[in-house]
Structures are given as structure tokens and as C-alpha cells.
Design an enzyme around this catalytic site. Structure first.
Site, PDB file in Angstrom:
ATOM      1  N   ARG A   1      -2.323 -68.217 -28.405  1.00 28.52           N
ATOM      2  CA  ARG A   1      -2.984 -67.009 -27.871  1.00 28.52           C
ATOM      3  C   ARG A   1      -1.955 -66.163 -27.128  1.00 28.52           C
ATOM      4  O   ARG A   1      -1.911 -64.941 -27.259  1.00 28.52           O
ATOM      5  CB  ARG A   1      -4.143 -67.392 -26.933  1.00 28.52           C
ATOM      6  CG  ARG A   1      -5.322 -68.050 -27.640  1.00 28.52           C
ATOM      7  CD  ARG A   1      -6.549 -68.149 -26.733  1.00 28.52           C
ATOM      8  NE  ARG A   1      -6.420 -69.149 -25.681  1.00 28.52           N
ATOM      9  CZ  ARG A   1      -6.833 -70.420 -25.768  1.00 28.52           C
ATOM     10  NH1 ARG A   1      -7.416 -70.856 -26.883  1.00 28.52           N
ATOM     11  NH2 ARG A   1      -6.687 -71.249 -24.762  1.00 28.52           N
TER      12      ARG A   1
ATOM     13  N   LYS B   1     -14.372 -54.776 -17.471  1.00 25.10           N
ATOM     14  CA  LYS B   1     -15.406 -54.618 -18.506  1.00 25.10           C
ATOM     15  C   LYS B   1     -16.506 -55.650 -18.330  1.00 25.10           C
ATOM     16  O   LYS B   1     -16.226 -56.808 -18.007  1.00 25.10           O
ATOM     17  CB  LYS B   1     -14.780 -54.799 -19.892  1.00 25.10           C
ATOM     18  CG  LYS B   1     -15.799 -54.682 -21.027  1.00 25.10           C
ATOM     19  CD  LYS B   1     -15.238 -55.103 -22.370  1.00 25.10           C
ATOM     20  CE  LYS B   1     -15.875 -56.405 -22.817  1.00 25.10           C
ATOM     21  NZ  LYS B   1     -15.495 -56.782 -24.193  1.00 25.10           N
TER      22      LYS B   1
ATOM     23  N   GLU C   1     -20.637 -51.521 -20.726  1.00 22.40           N
ATOM     24  CA  GLU C   1     -20.803 -51.742 -22.176  1.00 22.40           C
ATOM     25  C   GLU C   1     -22.191 -52.272 -22.530  1.00 22.40           C
ATOM     26  O   GLU C   1     -22.439 -53.467 -22.451  1.00 22.40           O
ATOM     27  CB  GLU C   1     -19.742 -52.726 -22.692  1.00 22.40           C
ATOM     28  CG  GLU C   1     -19.889 -52.995 -24.189  1.00 22.40           C
ATOM     29  CD  GLU C   1     -18.846 -53.951 -24.780  1.00 22.40           C
ATOM     30  OE1 GLU C   1     -18.034 -54.510 -24.007  1.00 22.40           O
ATOM     31  OE2 GLU C   1     -18.870 -54.142 -25.989  1.00 22.40           O
TER      32      GLU C   1
ATOM     33  N   LYS D   1     -19.047 -47.706 -22.785  1.00 26.85           N
ATOM     34  CA  LYS D   1     -18.588 -48.320 -24.047  1.00 26.85           C
ATOM     35  C   LYS D   1     -19.793 -48.717 -24.886  1.00 26.85           C
ATOM     36  O   LYS D   1     -20.296 -49.837 -24.789  1.00 26.85           O
ATOM     37  CB  LYS D   1     -17.715 -49.547 -23.737  1.00 26.85           C
ATOM     38  CG  LYS D   1     -17.280 -50.313 -24.983  1.00 26.85           C
ATOM     39  CD  LYS D   1     -16.149 -51.285 -24.695  1.00 26.85           C
ATOM     40  CE  LYS D   1     -15.863 -52.133 -25.918  1.00 26.85           C
ATOM     41  NZ  LYS D   1     -14.588 -52.850 -25.843  1.00 26.85           N
TER      42      LYS D   1
HETATM   43  P1  13P Z   1     -15.249 -55.033 -31.193  1.00 26.25           P
HETATM   44  O1  13P Z   1     -14.583 -53.687 -31.326  1.00 26.25           O
HETATM   45  O2  13P Z   1     -14.619 -56.096 -32.036  1.00 26.25           O
HETATM   46  O3  13P Z   1     -16.729 -54.938 -31.298  1.00 26.25           O
HETATM   47  O4  13P Z   1     -14.929 -55.533 -29.729  1.00 26.25           O
HETATM   48  C1  13P Z   1     -15.029 -54.655 -28.671  1.00 26.25           C
HETATM   49  C2  13P Z   1     -15.485 -55.374 -27.479  1.00 26.25           C
HETATM   50  O5  13P Z   1     -14.807 -55.383 -26.471  1.00 26.25           O
HETATM   51  C3  13P Z   1     -16.787 -56.035 -27.501  1.00 26.25           C
HETATM   52  O6  13P Z   1     -17.132 -56.435 -26.227  1.00 26.25           O
END
Ligand code: 13P
Length: 337
Positions: A47, A137, A178, A220
Site C-alpha cells: 500500500r 472527508k 459526502e 462531494k
Molecule cells: P470513487 O470515485 O471510487 O467512488 O471514490 C470516491 C470516494 O472517495 C468515495 O468515498
């Protein structure tokens, strides 16, 4: 710097024309799934190797303004032995951190989910900030079905998102808010529009209730698309449906909307973003905060082998650059060749 100035300067650094955010904050099970697809063992060292490699892509900072990290990565050093946050800063990229603890079933609401992670969040935010994170986030997740998400799920997730956002801002950390409405299912684009509108409206109700400063968040969301099991809609139809919803429920004070890719192919995600940015003047910057759609080709090129470094970084830079163009409505499919 005062908390207000910290928030303002981080927003300025993150929300820039031609740039977007790289979501590299996959949890261990999620990154294991991505690595499995390219036959790589998901060890801590692999990773570190992969993420260090993509973050050190030359010129990445021309198209990427921020990177969302997973907690493990924020504590790791790069292949050149720099703390990962320092590596990103040296590229002109703002380091960020995923702070939620993932989702579980919402009790008494079959099919709905709720995100965990508020307990102890203030202490964790302080530690992340000391490690260099300037934004955060939190992901709320909503399944679509005829009767989902329930009102209880919409209210509970909105409350979590708002309390997280208020806490971040109090500490000078910009919150990415998000609410991900999942693409899984056979719902129509109209149903997706309906659910996204209710979900986002509820999120802004909660943000107001908790006195979150809307000018210091980044939203988001998902794009409004039909479910994965349905025929795809054209980029123009996706853009039209998405903007119709956002005009109704996203206040103009919000500086930036950075979409997730949520299972769209890399090319689709770029085309749809380009269509969104081809419809004239909008109150918000529309950009990307993609995970899969930015990294898929880089992961394939890497395949666990550092001998493939230059191909990996070229693949990373290509998707970053094309999505950068899409934030200005300047992408065309023939640029893929
Ligand atoms: P994806 O663009 O792969 O959906 O991932 C964005 C993300 O941070 C989801 O929490």
C-alpha cells in the site's frame, strides 16, 4: 493563523480551476479488492509503495489540488523516506484525511446504512492536523430502492455529516461533506434525481442547524445517473438531471462541488464531468474527487512492480490531466488516444 484564515486559505488551495481531488483513502478491505484485481497482495508495504508512487508523479500538482489519505498512509513515509503529507506538500498538493469509521446497518431500518466515527473525533482531528492534514472527508451512504432510503436514514446521516463538519471547522479543517447515493440497482435517472434531491436537502438542513459555514465546505455528491442495472444515460442527460437537482438544493455559498465516481468507468466519469461544465455559468466550481476513475489505469500499469513506475505515473497523470480539462469543459474523447 486564525481558524477562519485557515479555512479560507485551504478552500482557496483546494478549489482551483483545472484541478480536482484524488481520493486515495480506500479502507483496507477496499484497497485489498483493488489490489486483487491486479494480483497484488494487500500488505502494508505494498500500500505504501503504490501510494508513494502515484503521489510522486511529476507534475501531479498541476491537476490535483488535494489528496484524501487513509489514516495508515498519513502515518507512513514515502519510498524516498519523506512523510506522505510532506511529499504531497512538495507537489503543491494539500493533504487531507478520511475520518469516518465506515458504515453499518441502521438498526430498525432494513436496507439503510449509517456511518460511524463521531466518538473521539475531536482528538483524532487534532492528531491528524499535527500530521499535516488540512481537510477531511466523511461519507454517508444511501441505497436506492422503491422505499429506500427511509426518512430515518436521511435524517440520521445528515445529522452525522453536520456534526462532523461543525467539528472540523471549529478546528480549522475544511470538511468534505459526502452524501453518496449508490449507483447499485435498476432505478431510473428520475428516481436517482428524486433521492439525491431529498438527501442533499436534508444534509443542508442539518448543516444549517449546526451552523456550519457553507462557504468553508466542499460537497462531494454522486452524479444523477440511472442505476447500474439500467441502460446508461447520455452525458448531456446526466448533466441536465444533476444540475436540475443541485440548483434546487445546493446554496450558492458553497464554493465547490467535487463529484465521486461511484462505479462509473474512468472515461464515463470524465465525459460526464465535462458535460456538467459545458452548460454555462454556475454558482459553484464543479470538479472531481475520484477514487476508482482516477486510479484504475495506474493500478493496472503498476501491477505490484516498481519496474513499472514510469507507466504507472503516466497513467495517473493522464487521468488527472483529462479530468482537469473536464473541469473547464475542454475534454474531448479523442484525447484518450
Ligand atoms: P470513487 O470515485 O471510487 O467512488 O471514490 C470516491 C470516494 O472517495 C468515495 O468515498
Amino acid at each position: 493563523m486564525s481558524v477562519q484564515n485557515e479555512l479560507r486559505s485551504t478552500i482557496q488551495d483546494l478549489v482551483q480551476p483545472g484541478k480536482g481531488i484524488l481520493a486515495a483513502d480506500e479502507s483496507h478491505p477496499t484497497i485489498a479488492k483493488r489490489f486483487k484485481a491486479v494480483n497484488v497482495e494487500p500488505t502494508e508495504d505494498k500500500r505504501r509503495e503504490y501510494r508513494s508512487l502515484i503521489f510522486s508523479t511529476p507534475e501531479l500538482g498541476e491537476f490535483i489540488s488535494g489528496v484524501i489519505l487513509f489514516e495508515e498512509t498519513l502515518g507512513q513515509n514515502s519510498l524516498d523516506n519523506l512523510p506522505m503529507a510532506k511529499l504531497l506538500e512538495s507537489q503543491g498538493i494539500v493533504p487531507g484525511i478520511k475520518v469516518d469509521k465506515g458504515k453499518k446497518s441502521l438498526i430498525n431500518a432494513p436496507g439503510d446504512e449509517i456511518t460511524y466515527g463521531l466518538d473521539g473525533l475531536d482528538d483524532r482531528l487534532e492528531a491528524y492536523k499535527n500530521q499535516g492534514a488540512r481537510f477531511a472527508k466523511w461519507r454517508g451512504v444511501y441505497n436506492i430502492a422503491d422505499t429506500l432510503p427511509s426518512r430515518a436514514a436521511m435524517e440520521a446521516n445528515a445529522e452525522m455529516l453536520a456534526r462532523y463538519a461543525a467539528l472540523c471547522q471549529a478546528m480549522g479543517i475544511v470538511p468534505i461533506v459526502e452524501p453518496e447515493v449508490l449507483i447499485d440497482g435498476d432505478h431510473t435517472i428520475e428516481r436517482s434525481a428524486q433521492v439525491n434531491e431529498s438527501v442533499i436537502a436534508e444534509v443542508f438542513n442539518a448543516l444549517r442547524r449546526h451552523r456550519v459555514q457553507l462557504e468553508s465546505i466542499i460537497l462531494k455528491p454522486s452524479m444523477v445517473t440511472p442505476g447500474k442495472a439500467c441502460a446508461k444515460a447520455s452525458p448531456e442527460a446526466v448533466a441536465e438531471a444533476t444540475l436540475r437537482v443541485f440548483r434546487n438544493v445546493v446554496p450558492a455559498a458553497v464554493p465547490g462541488i467535487s463529484f465521486l465516481s461511484g462505479g462509473q468507468t474512468p472515461e464515463e466519469a470524465t465525459l460526464n464531468l465535462n458535460a456538467l461544465n459545458s452548460l454555462g455559468q454556475l454558482p459553484w466550481h464543479l470538479s472531481f474527487s475520484y477514487g476508482r476513475a482516477l486510479q484504475e489505469s495506474a493500478q493496472k500499469a503498476w501491477a505490484g512492480n516498481l519496474n513499472n513506475s514510469s507507466e504507472t505515473q503516466s497513467a495517473m497523470l493522464k487521468r488527472a490531466r483529462l479530468n482537469g480539462l473536464a473541469t473547464k469543459g475542454q475534454y474531448a474523447p479523442d484525447m484518450e488516444d
